[in-house]
Design a protein around this motif. Structure first.
Motif, PDB file in Angstrom:
ATOM      1  N   LEU A 149     -38.729  49.664  -3.270  1.00  0.00           N
ATOM      2  CA  LEU A 149     -39.456  49.059  -4.332  1.00  0.00           C
ATOM      3  C   LEU A 149     -40.979  49.525  -4.311  1.00  0.00           C
ATOM      4  N   ALA A 150     -41.512  50.037  -3.061  1.00  0.00           N
ATOM      5  CA  ALA A 150     -42.824  50.499  -3.251  1.00  0.00           C
ATOM      6  C   ALA A 150     -43.000  51.867  -4.121  1.00  0.00           C
ATOM      7  N   VAL A 151     -41.769  52.586  -3.983  1.00  0.00           N
ATOM      8  CA  VAL A 151     -42.024  53.869  -4.698  1.00  0.00           C
ATOM      9  C   VAL A 151     -42.029  53.621  -6.203  1.00  0.00           C
ATOM     10  N   SER A 152     -41.290  52.523  -6.644  1.00  0.00           N
ATOM     11  CA  SER A 152     -41.254  52.190  -7.996  1.00  0.00           C
ATOM     12  C   SER A 152     -41.953  51.206  -8.403  1.00  0.00           C
ATOM     13  N   ALA A 153     -43.066  50.640  -7.697  1.00  0.00           N
ATOM     14  CA  ALA A 153     -44.151  49.857  -8.104  1.00  0.00           C
ATOM     15  C   ALA A 153     -44.902  50.431  -9.286  1.00  0.00           C
ATOM     16  N   TYR A 154     -45.116  49.659 -10.322  1.00  0.00           N
ATOM     17  CA  TYR A 154     -46.069  50.099 -11.189  1.00  0.00           C
ATOM     18  C   TYR A 154     -47.496  49.024 -11.272  1.00  0.00           C
ATOM     19  N   VAL A 155     -47.128  47.788 -11.526  1.00  0.00           N
ATOM     20  CA  VAL A 155     -48.034  46.692 -11.688  1.00  0.00           C
ATOM     21  C   VAL A 155     -49.355  46.843 -10.617  1.00  0.00           C
ATOM     22  N   TYR A 168     -43.487  56.914 -21.690  1.00  0.00           N
ATOM     23  CA  TYR A 168     -42.580  55.853 -22.499  1.00  0.00           C
ATOM     24  C   TYR A 168     -43.356  55.185 -23.267  1.00  0.00           C
ATOM     25  N   SER A 169     -44.514  54.708 -23.015  1.00  0.00           N
ATOM     26  CA  SER A 169     -45.340  53.626 -24.031  1.00  0.00           C
ATOM     27  C   SER A 169     -46.528  54.193 -24.568  1.00  0.00           C
ATOM     28  N   THR A 170     -46.917  55.183 -24.172  1.00  0.00           N
ATOM     29  CA  THR A 170     -48.143  55.781 -25.070  1.00  0.00           C
ATOM     30  C   THR A 170     -47.901  57.031 -25.547  1.00  0.00           C
ATOM     31  N   VAL A 171     -47.349  58.085 -25.019  1.00  0.00           N
ATOM     32  CA  VAL A 171     -47.068  59.299 -25.496  1.00  0.00           C
ATOM     33  C   VAL A 171     -45.765  59.156 -26.306  1.00  0.00           C
ATOM     34  N   PHE A 172     -44.846  58.275 -26.075  1.00  0.00           N
ATOM     35  CA  PHE A 172     -43.505  58.229 -26.620  1.00  0.00           C
ATOM     36  C   PHE A 172     -42.659  59.528 -26.391  1.00  0.00           C
ATOM     37  N   ASP A 173     -42.946  60.371 -25.458  1.00  0.00           N
ATOM     38  CA  ASP A 173     -41.999  61.297 -25.090  1.00  0.00           C
ATOM     39  C   ASP A 173     -40.945  61.071 -24.042  1.00  0.00           C
ATOM     40  N   VAL A 174     -39.774  60.582 -24.643  1.00  0.00           N
ATOM     41  CA  VAL A 174     -38.623  59.943 -23.970  1.00  0.00           C
ATOM     42  C   VAL A 174     -37.995  61.108 -23.145  1.00  0.00           C
ATOM     43  N   ASN A 175     -38.237  62.234 -23.432  1.00  0.00           N
ATOM     44  CA  ASN A 175     -37.466  63.610 -22.704  1.00  0.00           C
ATOM     45  C   ASN A 175     -38.285  63.850 -21.555  1.00  0.00           C
ATOM     46  N   TYR A 176     -39.687  63.969 -21.958  1.00  0.00           N
ATOM     47  CA  TYR A 176     -40.260  64.051 -20.580  1.00  0.00           C
ATOM     48  C   TYR A 176     -40.300  62.980 -19.701  1.00  0.00           C
ATOM     49  N   GLY A 177     -40.458  61.787 -20.120  1.00  0.00           N
ATOM     50  CA  GLY A 177     -40.403  60.692 -19.284  1.00  0.00           C
ATOM     51  C   GLY A 177     -38.889  60.341 -18.606  1.00  0.00           C
ATOM     52  N   GLY A 178     -38.180  60.753 -19.055  1.00  0.00           N
ATOM     53  CA  GLY A 178     -36.590  60.927 -18.519  1.00  0.00           C
ATOM     54  C   GLY A 178     -36.556  61.854 -17.452  1.00  0.00           C
ATOM     55  N   MET A 215     -46.570  55.445 -12.749  1.00  0.00           N
ATOM     56  CA  MET A 215     -47.676  55.245 -13.914  1.00  0.00           C
ATOM     57  C   MET A 215     -47.357  56.179 -15.054  1.00  0.00           C
ATOM     58  N   LEU A 216     -47.112  57.561 -14.531  1.00  0.00           N
ATOM     59  CA  LEU A 216     -47.059  58.637 -15.174  1.00  0.00           C
ATOM     60  C   LEU A 216     -45.652  58.234 -16.178  1.00  0.00           C
ATOM     61  N   ILE A 217     -44.659  57.616 -15.468  1.00  0.00           N
ATOM     62  CA  ILE A 217     -43.418  57.606 -16.628  1.00  0.00           C
ATOM     63  C   ILE A 217     -43.860  56.484 -17.599  1.00  0.00           C
ATOM     64  N   PHE A 218     -44.445  55.500 -17.095  1.00  0.00           N
ATOM     65  CA  PHE A 218     -44.900  54.495 -18.261  1.00  0.00           C
ATOM     66  C   PHE A 218     -45.609  54.944 -19.284  1.00  0.00           C
ATOM     67  N   GLN A 219     -46.540  55.884 -18.963  1.00  0.00           N
ATOM     68  CA  GLN A 219     -47.368  56.225 -19.944  1.00  0.00           C
ATOM     69  C   GLN A 219     -46.706  57.187 -20.977  1.00  0.00           C
TER      70      GLN A 219
END
Length: 287
Positions: free
Chosen positions: A217-223, A244-254, A238-242
């Motif tokens: 849970l600590a590793v995956s915590a974002y908020v 998916y939500s800002t850059v919209f690069d789902v391949n890199y986010g995956g 935070m990088l993953i959220f960025q």
């Protein structure tokens, strides 16, 4: 016999249909989507996203900070949670008082992490209650900066995740037969030896399950890291959220998501192996 087994299978299949469908819809299918998207770049299959993650020192630095914060949080929760669980199970005799303590322990879980994190932002500020108290009792000469530091993030995560390890250890301690501890004392063992050779080894699986829950849970915590870091510290979620939500690069986010998942599973597996080896060694010493 075959007719009986066939009839049993026919009755079991409808019961299994719902959990299997739930597992497929909410775990298997999303995981397949993330994995498949991580292996695509420019519309063609590629490992470029993983190369971009693994061969960039910045990602390794963020990953190290993420696991360092999660590790410190896990250690702090274990050191605080085990004595608290022991106190609730072994020391508190009143059932009403024990229930009240458990309710107070889990009550914050019904509040959003966002609200609790904002509360810690107020408490850990330069003019917050924590700094005022530390300066007031003479521990600090001047207010200390908590926000924007890993220490501030760890404090917030410990507050949020502590109940998980307390409940896991408490359940394990409650399952230990007190007669075993009494027998150890009757054989001449000191209270510390009884705890070391009987109580702790028997509740070690509960402790390990709590550690695994807190760490993942600590590793995956974002908020909490996002709010308490003040933008000065970046963790992998935070990088993953960025992406998916800002850059919209789902391949890199995956690719980022799968990298974090694999690294976490490796560390959890390593911790489980060490825990099992330690439990076996403790058991052999006790014999």
């Amino acid at each position: 016999m075959s007719t009986t087994m066939s009839a049993a299978m026919n009755r079991a299949l409808p019961l299994l249909a719902a959990p299997v469908a739930f597992f497929a819809a909410f775990f298997a299918v999303p995981m397949i989507v993330v994995v498949s998207s991580s292996l695509m770049a420019g519309g063609v299959p590629s490992l470029g996203n993983y190369a971009r993650v693994l061969f960039d020192q910045y990602h390794w630095d963020v990953l190290a900070a993420t696991f360092r914060i999660a590790g410190l949080t896990t250690v702090a929760c274990a050191l605080l949670g085990y004595p608290l669980a022991y106190y609730l199970v072994r020391v508190v005799k009143s059932r009403a008082l024990r229930r009240t303590c458990v309710i107070l322990l889990v009550l914050p879980l019904f509040t959003s992490n966002i609200v609790r994190s904002f509360g810690w932002m107020v408490l850990l500020g330069r003019n917050g209650l924590v700094n005022d108290a530390l300066v007031g009792v003479g521990i600090l000469d001047r207010p200390m900066r908590f926000l924007g530091t890993e220490l501030g993030i760890v404090i917030g995560l410990v507050y949020i995740l502590l109940p998980f390890i307390v409940l896991a250890v408490g359940n394990a301690l409650a399952a230990v037969d007190p007669a075993l501890e009494d027998a150890s004392s009757d054989l001449g063992a000191t209270p510390f030896d009884t705890f070391r050779t009987v109580t702790f080894p028997l509740c070690l699986p509960g402790l390990m399950s709590g550690i695994v829950m807190v760490f993942t849970l600590a590793v995956s915590a974002y908020v909490t890291p996002a709010l308490l870091s003040g933008g000065k510290i970046t963790v992998f979620p935070m990088l993953i959220f960025q992406q998916y939500s800002t850059v919209f690069d789902v391949n890199y986010g995956g690719a980022l998501s799968m990298t974090l998942l694999v690294m976490t599973l490796v560390l959890v597996g390593l911790a489980g192996w060490i825990g099992n080896a330690g439990a076996s060694a403790t058991g052999r010493k006790a014999q």
